[in-house]
Design a protein around this motif. Structure first.
Motif, short mmCIF file in Angstrom:
data_model
loop_
_atom_site.label_atom_id
_atom_site.label_comp_id
_atom_site.label_asym_id
_atom_site.label_seq_id
_atom_site.Cartn_x
_atom_site.Cartn_y
_atom_site.Cartn_z
N LYS A 65 -2.48 15.59 -9.82
CA LYS A 65 -1.77 15.27 -11.05
C LYS A 65 -0.89 16.42 -11.51
CE LYS A 65 -2.95 11.06 -11.55
NZ LYS A 65 -1.90 10.01 -11.43
N ALA A 66 -1.35 17.66 -11.29
CA ALA A 66 -0.51 18.81 -11.61
C ALA A 66 0.73 18.84 -10.72
CB ALA A 66 -1.32 20.10 -11.44
N ALA A 67 0.56 18.52 -9.45
CA ALA A 67 1.70 18.47 -8.53
C ALA A 67 2.67 17.37 -8.94
CB ALA A 67 1.21 18.24 -7.11
N GLY A 68 2.12 16.23 -9.36
CA GLY A 68 2.97 15.13 -9.80
C GLY A 68 3.80 15.52 -11.02
N GLU A 69 3.17 16.17 -11.98
CA GLU A 69 3.91 16.60 -13.17
C GLU A 69 5.00 17.60 -12.81
OE1 GLU A 69 1.79 17.87 -16.62
OE2 GLU A 69 0.34 16.23 -16.51
N ALA A 70 4.73 18.49 -11.88
CA ALA A 70 5.72 19.48 -11.47
C ALA A 70 6.94 18.80 -10.84
CB ALA A 70 5.11 20.48 -10.49
N MET A 71 6.70 17.81 -10.00
CA MET A 71 7.81 17.08 -9.39
C MET A 71 8.64 16.36 -10.44
SD MET A 71 6.65 15.45 -5.74
CE MET A 71 5.21 14.57 -6.35
N VAL A 72 7.96 15.73 -11.38
CA VAL A 72 8.66 14.98 -12.42
C VAL A 72 9.50 15.90 -13.28
CG1 VAL A 72 8.31 13.61 -14.52
CG2 VAL A 72 6.99 13.09 -12.46
N ARG A 73 8.96 17.06 -13.65
CA ARG A 73 9.72 18.01 -14.46
C ARG A 73 10.95 18.52 -13.72
NH1 ARG A 73 6.02 22.67 -16.58
NH2 ARG A 73 7.93 23.19 -17.73
N SER A 74 10.78 18.81 -12.44
CA SER A 74 11.92 19.28 -11.65
C SER A 74 12.98 18.20 -11.54
CB SER A 74 11.45 19.70 -10.25
OG SER A 74 10.65 20.85 -10.30
N TRP A 75 12.55 16.96 -11.30
CA TRP A 75 13.50 15.85 -11.21
C TRP A 75 14.23 15.66 -12.55
CZ3 TRP A 75 12.06 10.00 -11.15
CH2 TRP A 75 13.18 9.23 -10.76
N ALA A 76 13.48 15.79 -13.63
CA ALA A 76 14.11 15.66 -14.96
C ALA A 76 15.17 16.73 -15.16
CB ALA A 76 13.04 15.75 -16.04
N ASN A 77 14.91 17.95 -14.70
CA ASN A 77 15.89 19.02 -14.84
C ASN A 77 17.12 18.76 -13.97
OD1 ASN A 77 14.52 20.59 -16.74
ND2 ASN A 77 13.31 21.63 -15.18
N ASP A 79 0.87 -1.17 0.00
CA ASP A 79 0.00 0.00 0.00
C ASP A 79 0.91 1.22 0.00
OD1 ASP A 79 -1.73 2.10 0.55
OD2 ASP A 79 -2.93 0.96 1.98
N LEU A 80 0.80 2.07 -1.00
CA LEU A 80 1.70 3.21 -1.11
C LEU A 80 1.48 4.23 0.00
CD1 LEU A 80 1.95 3.89 -4.94
CD2 LEU A 80 3.53 2.67 -3.45
N ALA A 81 0.45 4.04 0.82
CA ALA A 81 0.31 4.87 2.01
C ALA A 81 1.36 4.50 3.06
CB ALA A 81 -1.09 4.72 2.60
N ASP A 82 1.97 3.34 2.89
CA ASP A 82 3.02 2.86 3.79
C ASP A 82 4.36 3.44 3.32
OD1 ASP A 82 4.84 1.51 5.37
OD2 ASP A 82 4.28 -0.49 4.69
N LYS A 96 -5.99 12.10 2.18
CA LYS A 96 -5.67 10.75 1.73
C LYS A 96 -5.28 10.74 0.26
CE LYS A 96 -7.52 6.06 1.32
NZ LYS A 96 -8.68 5.16 1.58
N THR A 97 -6.04 11.48 -0.56
CA THR A 97 -5.74 11.52 -2.00
C THR A 97 -4.41 12.21 -2.26
OG1 THR A 97 -8.13 11.63 -2.41
CG2 THR A 97 -6.68 12.10 -4.27
N MET A 98 -4.14 13.30 -1.56
CA MET A 98 -2.85 13.96 -1.68
C MET A 98 -1.71 13.03 -1.27
SD MET A 98 -2.43 17.07 -2.83
CE MET A 98 -3.46 18.38 -3.45
N MET A 99 -1.92 12.29 -0.21
CA MET A 99 -0.89 11.38 0.27
C MET A 99 -0.57 10.31 -0.77
SD MET A 99 -0.92 8.88 3.60
CE MET A 99 -2.39 8.04 3.02
N LEU A 100 -1.60 9.72 -1.37
CA LEU A 100 -1.39 8.64 -2.32
C LEU A 100 -0.84 9.13 -3.66
CD1 LEU A 100 -4.60 6.51 -1.65
CD2 LEU A 100 -2.26 5.92 -1.02
N ASN A 101 -1.36 10.27 -4.13
CA ASN A 101 -0.98 10.74 -5.47
C ASN A 101 0.23 11.66 -5.49
OD1 ASN A 101 -3.26 9.35 -6.21
ND2 ASN A 101 -4.35 11.09 -7.05
N VAL A 102 0.51 12.32 -4.38
CA VAL A 102 1.60 13.29 -4.35
C VAL A 102 2.72 12.86 -3.41
CG1 VAL A 102 2.24 15.70 -3.97
CG2 VAL A 102 0.00 15.16 -4.93
N THR A 103 2.38 12.71 -2.13
CA THR A 103 3.42 12.38 -1.15
C THR A 103 4.06 11.03 -1.45
OG1 THR A 103 2.18 13.61 0.51
CG2 THR A 103 3.95 12.18 1.30
N ALA A 104 3.26 10.04 -1.82
CA ALA A 104 3.82 8.72 -2.13
C ALA A 104 4.66 8.78 -3.39
CB ALA A 104 2.70 7.70 -2.28
#
Length: 246
Positions: free
Chosen positions: A161-173, A64-67, A111-119
């Motif tokens: 999903k917008a937060a996820g894309e922002a993290m991915v773009r920053s990591w890519a840079n 469980d990605l909440a873990d 909960k949704t933020m935790m699963l989709n962003v924090t995890a």
């Protein structure tokens, strides 16, 4: 004939159904050893049966990605066994609830933020050194058109999903000068259980199957990919241009 991912190790989250399930099968068919994670053990076992029947190999990790500590342990286990990770497909996610923003309960929002962003952040942190250790690490994150359309009642899912894309773009840079390539994907409307929850009145026969969408995403996991920090649109079959900051 050897597959394009022969001898490589691929981690797929949310692998017990839908796009994640089909991508895991395709990765294994290309020769990758698939580390498949999901909460649903039955779905993982079905996946394992299909992969083995086709001559592939997999390691099942009920998680469980909440873990958050479990995500850390997963990274440690991959390091101990293989010393690297070649492919990450971050597919797991939660729709949350479709509702007016003022009606969303705090516990649902958190909960949704935790699963989709924090995890997602925790997963990146866990596998970053493993992907760097690969000579051609590839990371693919499943996003959504909701991150950009921001339709009424979709505020929670769109924000994650917008937060996820922002993290991915920053990591890519951050990793642009390395062999690691990191991209997001908008799969578009797909015949999945999540889509059925979001659009209960929609005819599923009008939507692309998860198998076809997974096949369109698979090339992003290959060593031949040069793009990083992009958003690949499955429907348009191309990378979309992000607006450069002013």
């Amino acid at each position: 004939m050897a597959g394009q991912l022969e001898g490589r190790v691929a981690l797929v989250t949310g692998a017990s159904r839908g796009i994640g399930y089909q991508l895991a099968k395709l990765l294994a068919a290309e020769g990758a050893h698939v580390v498949a994670t999901a909460r649903t053990v039955g779905g993982l076992e079905d996946l394992d049966d299909e992969i083995k029947a086709a001559g592939g190999s997999a390691t099942l990790v009920p998680l469980d990605l909440a873990d958050m500590a479990g995500i850390d342990r997963l990274g440690g286990a991959i390091h101990e066994r293989w010393g690297k990770l070649d492919v990450l497909v971050a597919n797991a996610g939660s729709l949350g609830v479709l509702a007016p923003i003022g009606h969303i309960e705090a516990k649902t929002f958190e909960k949704t933020m935790m699963l989709n962003v924090t995890a997602t952040w925790r997963l990146i942190r866990a596998v970053d050194p493993l992907l760097r250790a690969s000579e051609a690490g590839r990371a693919v994150f499943l996003s959504s058109g909701a991150a950009h359309s921001c339709k009424a009642f979709w505020s929670l899912y769109a924000a994650t999903k917008a937060a996820g894309e922002a993290m991915v773009r920053s990591w890519a840079n951050e990793t642009a000068n390395l062999p690691l390539r990191v991209n997001s994907v908008n799969p578009g409307a797909t015949r999945t259980a999540m889509r059925a929850m979001a659009m209960p009145g929609e005819d599923p026969d009008t939507l692309p199957k998860a198998t076809d969408v997974a096949a369109a995403i698979l090339p992003l996991t290959l060593p031949s990919v040069t793009q990083t920090g992009g958003l690949f649109d499955v429907r348009k079959n191309c990378f979309l241009a992000y607006r450069d900051p002013e």
